[in-house]
Motif scaffolding. Structure first.
Motif, PDB file in Angstrom:
ATOM      1  N   VAL A 104      71.472  71.740 117.705  1.00 36.16           N
ATOM      2  CA  VAL A 104      71.267  71.427 116.792  1.00 36.16           C
ATOM      3  C   VAL A 104      70.917  70.184 116.889  1.00 36.16           C
ATOM      4  O   VAL A 104      72.161  69.230 116.929  1.00 36.16           O
ATOM      5  N   ARG A 105      69.787  69.340 116.482  1.00 36.70           N
ATOM      6  CA  ARG A 105      69.887  68.335 117.148  1.00 36.70           C
ATOM      7  C   ARG A 105      69.198  66.836 116.684  1.00 36.70           C
ATOM      8  O   ARG A 105      68.395  67.439 115.401  1.00 36.70           O
ATOM      9  N   LYS A 106      69.993  65.891 115.970  1.00 36.01           N
ATOM     10  CA  LYS A 106      69.781  64.486 115.163  1.00 36.01           C
ATOM     11  C   LYS A 106      68.438  63.815 116.010  1.00 36.01           C
ATOM     12  O   LYS A 106      68.685  63.474 117.164  1.00 36.01           O
ATOM     13  N   HIS A 107      67.234  63.976 115.492  1.00 33.23           N
ATOM     14  CA  HIS A 107      66.680  62.703 115.579  1.00 33.23           C
ATOM     15  C   HIS A 107      66.001  62.021 115.075  1.00 33.23           C
ATOM     16  O   HIS A 107      66.175  62.575 114.436  1.00 33.23           O
ATOM     17  N   ASP A 111      64.721  66.520 112.633  1.00 36.37           N
ATOM     18  CA  ASP A 111      66.169  67.462 113.291  1.00 36.37           C
ATOM     19  C   ASP A 111      65.857  68.381 114.096  1.00 36.37           C
ATOM     20  O   ASP A 111      64.573  69.357 114.098  1.00 36.37           O
ATOM     21  N   THR A 112      66.024  69.317 115.049  1.00 36.98           N
ATOM     22  CA  THR A 112      65.717  70.045 115.330  1.00 36.98           C
ATOM     23  C   THR A 112      66.678  71.118 115.566  1.00 36.98           C
ATOM     24  O   THR A 112      67.459  70.941 115.943  1.00 36.98           O
ATOM     25  N   GLU A 121      61.708  72.386 113.817  1.00 35.53           N
ATOM     26  CA  GLU A 121      61.719  71.036 113.324  1.00 35.53           C
ATOM     27  C   GLU A 121      62.137  71.365 111.705  1.00 35.53           C
ATOM     28  O   GLU A 121      61.044  71.949 111.100  1.00 35.53           O
ATOM     29  N   ASN A 124      65.947  69.640 107.157  1.00 35.82           N
ATOM     30  CA  ASN A 124      67.781  69.993 106.708  1.00 35.82           C
ATOM     31  C   ASN A 124      68.213  70.907 107.312  1.00 35.82           C
ATOM     32  O   ASN A 124      67.512  71.787 107.290  1.00 35.82           O
TER      33      ASN A 124
END
Length: 155
Positions: A104-107, A111-112, A121, A124
């Motif tokens: 889980v990545r924050k952009h 987020d992805t 994408e 939440n």
């Protein structure tokens, strides 16, 4: 392949399925991601003689209560798994099984949630995995829109 959803729910046990029910009720576009089957921990990670410690009559999900003949009995692991499967069949959540969440990545933009076959994408992420989890809404949760956080219910 990349898909966009407003909410990604990780885990299809009791918490993940109940969360999906309320997200559906609120009209939120979401997906439930599960590495195996709904309620897999009940199928493969409990001992055979394990039962719930509350009577069957207390077993319920949103919109779905226990319908068996033994209201005072205690569901076994296999019966809990079957109960979850029946709930999935009746409720039909937006469900992806057989996909493991890798990251889980924050952009900045979105987020992805990266799985074994798709990148989602999302605005939440709800992590609803594992036994004995406690609800934790971070301080920034106050910024969520009503769709992202429909009722702040505890499951």
């Amino acid at each position: 392949m990349t898909e966009h959803r407003d909410v990604a729910v990780i885990g299809a046990g009791q918490a993940g399925l109940a969360t999906s029910y309320y997200l559906t009720e609120a009209g939120c576009d979401h997906v439930v991601l599960e590495r195996d089957r709904a309620g897999e921990r009940w199928r493969s990670e409990k001992w055979d003689s394990f039962t719930l410690v509350t009577p069957n009559v207390m077993s319920r999900f949103p919109g779905f209560s226990y319908e068996g003949d033994e209201s005072d009995g205690l569901l076994t692991c296999d019966e809990v798994a079957e109960y979850l499967e029946t709930y999935v069949d009746r409720f039909d959540p937006p469900f992806m099984t057989g996909v493991e969440v890798l990251a889980v990545r924050k952009h900045d933009a979105a987020d992805t949630v990266e799985t074994t076959d798709t990148i989602h994408e999302t605005t939440n992420v709800i992590v609803a995995t594992g036994p004995f989890q406690r609800l934790r809404i971070p301080e920034f949760g106050a910024e969520f829109s009503s769709c992202s956080n429909p009722r702040r219910r505890r499951f």
